[in-house]
Design a protein around this motif. Sequence first.
Motif, short mmCIF file in Angstrom:
data_model
loop_
_atom_site.label_atom_id
_atom_site.label_comp_id
_atom_site.label_asym_id
_atom_site.label_seq_id
_atom_site.Cartn_x
_atom_site.Cartn_y
_atom_site.Cartn_z
N GLU A 148 0.98 -1.13 0.15
CA GLU A 148 -0.05 0.03 0.07
C GLU A 148 0.94 1.31 -0.01
OE1 GLU A 148 -3.57 1.85 2.75
OE2 GLU A 148 -3.00 -0.09 3.30
N ASP A 149 1.80 1.27 0.81
CA ASP A 149 2.76 2.33 0.92
C ASP A 149 3.67 2.65 -0.65
OD1 ASP A 149 2.32 2.66 3.45
OD2 ASP A 149 4.12 1.70 4.33
N SER A 170 2.34 1.67 -3.33
CA SER A 170 1.29 2.30 -4.50
C SER A 170 1.06 3.65 -4.08
CB SER A 170 -0.17 1.61 -3.93
OG SER A 170 0.12 0.19 -4.50
N ALA A 171 1.21 4.07 -3.08
CA ALA A 171 1.13 5.65 -2.79
C ALA A 171 2.24 6.31 -3.55
CB ALA A 171 0.89 5.83 -1.29
N LYS A 172 3.39 5.73 -3.41
CA LYS A 172 4.41 6.35 -3.84
C LYS A 172 4.55 6.32 -5.61
CE LYS A 172 6.72 7.25 -0.21
NZ LYS A 172 6.74 8.63 0.25
N LYS A 173 3.88 5.54 -6.09
CA LYS A 173 3.47 5.24 -7.47
C LYS A 173 2.57 6.48 -8.00
CE LYS A 173 2.14 2.64 -11.35
NZ LYS A 173 1.35 1.44 -11.61
N ASP A 174 1.68 6.79 -7.14
CA ASP A 174 0.85 7.97 -7.51
C ASP A 174 1.76 9.44 -7.83
OD1 ASP A 174 -1.41 6.49 -7.30
OD2 ASP A 174 -1.86 7.24 -5.25
N GLU A 191 9.18 3.23 -0.01
CA GLU A 191 8.28 3.88 1.11
C GLU A 191 8.67 4.59 2.18
OE1 GLU A 191 9.84 -0.58 2.03
OE2 GLU A 191 9.49 0.81 0.28
#
Length: 267
Positions: free
Chosen positions: A57-58, A60-64, A143
């Motif tokens: 999840e962390d 995926s947030a960085k990918k944004d 992350e």
Amino acid sequence: MAITLTAGMRSNLYALQNTTNMMETTQKRLASGKKVNTALDDPVNFFKSKDHYDRAEDLSAKKDGMNEAIKVIEAANTGIEGIYDLLDQMKSLASAAKTSSNTSDLANQFDTVRSQIAKMARDSGYGGQNLLNSDSLSVEFNEDGTNTLSVSGTTATTQGSIAGVSVQAANFSTNTDIEASISDIDDAVTNLRTEAQKLASNLSTIQIRADFTTQMANTLNTGADNLTLADMNEEGANMLMLQTRQSLGTTSLSMSSQAAQAVLQLF
């Protein structure tokens, strides 16, 4: 008065209760799709899987953030491509002035196009960031934010300057003046190409890291699933077996009760 069960009835009742408990566990697994729903089911696998899910999840947030950075760079690159076209148009007007008697009109067109370059550079931002207006980016890849990439912008235009080259208002008095303008335009194009190459390199790096992040998040989620997900075929077979066992247990308990009743009839 206390009810006394025979040894056979007690044994069958215990087996039936155990089967019922196992059926409840299997039903929960079939309903949730997981064999580990809480830490009570398997504390080691539960917390391992939670760590994997949290990291995925962390990431995926960085990918944004990476995707947003890609759009900022793409916007700047689009601006550079537009400035190329405007400079090419200016060069064509300057070249035409060498053989035209209507240099005043060509000079006005040249200056009009020149004024659009600064406007295009200002309009090349995305999300409040403009790499053609000396803004910069810091893109985080992992992350905890310890792995980053800095993308430096450039000042595409200043007063009388394009890409660091002095491209002045049209002066088409002589062919020497015209050639000087053309030379300045060529130098500006060269500098813009250098900036475009830097942006392309950074863009490629970010895209590679974004793809890597997607694959890593998928790996983490798959690993977490392997620790917690139930085998639905196995659980379905277990339920069928437990239902059969429950039916046999109920029959066995009934038979034990009937045997006890038969003994009582002797008195």
